[in-house]
Design a protein around this motif. Structure first.
Motif, PDB file in Angstrom:
ATOM      1  N   LYS A   1       0.741  -1.106  -0.264  1.00  9.10           N
ATOM      2  CA  LYS A   1       0.247  -0.112   0.453  1.00  9.10           C
ATOM      3  C   LYS A   1       1.056   0.882  -0.002  1.00  9.10           C
ATOM      4  CE  LYS A   1      -3.347  -2.370   3.163  1.00  9.10           C
ATOM      5  NZ  LYS A   1      -3.973  -2.354   4.470  1.00  9.10           N
ATOM      6  N   ALA A   2       1.834   0.886   0.794  1.00  5.71           N
ATOM      7  CA  ALA A   2       3.017   2.631   0.722  1.00  5.71           C
ATOM      8  C   ALA A   2       4.494   1.746   1.478  1.00  5.71           C
ATOM      9  CB  ALA A   2       2.336   3.141   1.779  1.00  5.71           C
TER      10      ALA A   2
ATOM     11  N   TYR B   1       6.363   7.393   2.431  1.00  5.21           N
ATOM     12  CA  TYR B   1       5.860   9.020   3.209  1.00  5.21           C
ATOM     13  C   TYR B   1       7.150   8.476   3.879  1.00  5.21           C
ATOM     14  CZ  TYR B   1       1.384   8.238   1.897  1.00  5.21           C
ATOM     15  OH  TYR B   1       0.208   8.582   1.252  1.00  5.21           O
TER      16      TYR B   1
ATOM     17  N   PRO C   1       1.913  12.220   7.983  1.00  5.23           N
ATOM     18  CA  PRO C   1       0.846  12.808   8.110  1.00  5.23           C
ATOM     19  C   PRO C   1       1.032  13.325   9.970  1.00  5.23           C
ATOM     20  CG  PRO C   1      -0.387  10.628   7.801  1.00  5.23           C
ATOM     21  CD  PRO C   1       1.540  10.555   7.510  1.00  5.23           C
TER      22      PRO C   1
ATOM     23  N   SER D   1      -0.388   9.632  12.388  1.00  2.00           N
ATOM     24  CA  SER D   1      -0.341   8.082  12.299  1.00  2.00           C
ATOM     25  C   SER D   1       0.213   7.771  10.295  1.00  2.00           C
ATOM     26  CB  SER D   1      -1.807   8.051  11.255  1.00  2.00           C
ATOM     27  OG  SER D   1      -2.098   9.496   9.761  1.00  2.00           O
TER      28      SER D   1
ATOM     29  N   PRO E   1       0.647   5.977   6.992  1.00  2.00           N
ATOM     30  CA  PRO E   1      -0.487   4.875   5.402  1.00  2.00           C
ATOM     31  C   PRO E   1      -0.176   4.241   6.228  1.00  2.00           C
ATOM     32  CG  PRO E   1       0.705   7.247   5.312  1.00  2.00           C
ATOM     33  CD  PRO E   1       1.041   6.782   7.171  1.00  2.00           C
TER      34      PRO E   1
END
Length: 288
Positions: A85-86, A112, A161, A165, A167
């Protein structure tokens, strides 16, 4: 990925294969059903997700030229068509982003990192050079050859974020643990007290070649040759020790748990100046 966007991303100009390895290279350890630590040469990354479910999150991206090995590991664990997903980065040193550009090209997924780490991922700023003069063993002396120039990831990289949180990982929170780098982060899951510490602390004396080769267990401060801010590094270790983690995966060395982790991390926090901070080197501070 379209050709124009693909041409915008590339490794630092000084990126190259580093001929260093350990007995753990190519091996993985399952700490929990959904937490798998995998070693490429001398550095760990973490794949988080249940086996066979096709989707997961990757934390860090290994040594230079490691993308094929990482892809093989993820396909074997999660399925032949799996993709994350990331990708979450604890920081952007060469040994934690070594396969990143190739993985983005293969998976086309977002990356991220902490806001203060973005300049090293967008081509704006190079890290301080490693310090081969620092107190330590043979690997520290060889660190002059380690890459330090930034990646250029263009629109693929984003800030974590602000609310803490992570991701793709709703049970984890990230926390700022600077010192080793300005934007270093660690990840923590409260329900089982699982810590992914990056290089905020490690479980091997990374400056000593014999310890790296054999993966001799020793809860240690961040790698001496690549840590410019020892005061911040100490505060980060104290912050992580206060979490009382039950399990920890660090950027270098074997995963550790239970009393060995808590006692070792407590000792490191209490005696950081003696155990972690080098007596001399470009970034060393006066030791009391």
């Amino acid at each position: 990925m379209d050709t124009d966007n693909e041409q915008q991303i590339h490794y630092g100009d000084d990126y190259h294969y580093i001929p260093a390895t350990s007995v753990a290279s190519g091996k993985g350890v399952e700490l929990q059903a959904d937490v798998y630590a995998f070693t490429t040469q001398i550095v760990n990354l973490v794949a988080i997700g249940l086996p066979g479910k096709d989707s997961f999150v990757l934390v860090d991206a290994g040594m230079p030229n490691s993308a094929d090995e990482i892809l093989a590991m993820t396909r074997d664990r999660f399925g032949p068509h799996s993709r994350p997903k990331a990708i979450i980065l604890t920081h952007a040193h060469f040994d934690h982003v070594g396969g990143l550009v190739d993985l983005i090209r293969e998976w086309q997924v977002p990356v991220y990192a902490h806001t203060e780490e973005l300049p090293y991922l967008t081509g704006e700023k190079s890290y301080p050079k490693p310090d081969p003069t620092v107190e330590g063993g043979m690997l520290a002396k060889l660190s002059f050859a380690f890459p330090h120039e930034p990646l250029k990831l263009g629109s693929w990289v984003h800030s974590l974020p602000d609310d803490g949180s992570v991701p793709g990982l709703p049970d984890f929170r990230w926390m700022h643990t600077p010192g080793h780098t300005p934007g270093h982060v660690s990840l923590f899951r409260e329900k089982d007290r699982m810590l992914i510490a990056g290089d905020a602390f490690i479980t091997v004396r990374q400056d000593q070649l014999y310890s790296v080769l054999t993966q001799k267990m020793e809860i240690s401060g961040p790698p001496r040759y690549f840590t410019p801010d020892w005061d911040a590094a100490h505060e980060s270790v104290k912050k992580l020790e206060a979490l009382r983690p039950a399990f920890a995966v660090t950027g270098h060395g074997s995963p550790v748990s239970g009393e060995q982790l808590m006692d070792g991390l407590h000792m490191l926090a209490q005696r950081f100046g003696e155990l972690a901070v080098p007596d001399y080197g470009k970034y060393a501070r006066h030791k009391h």
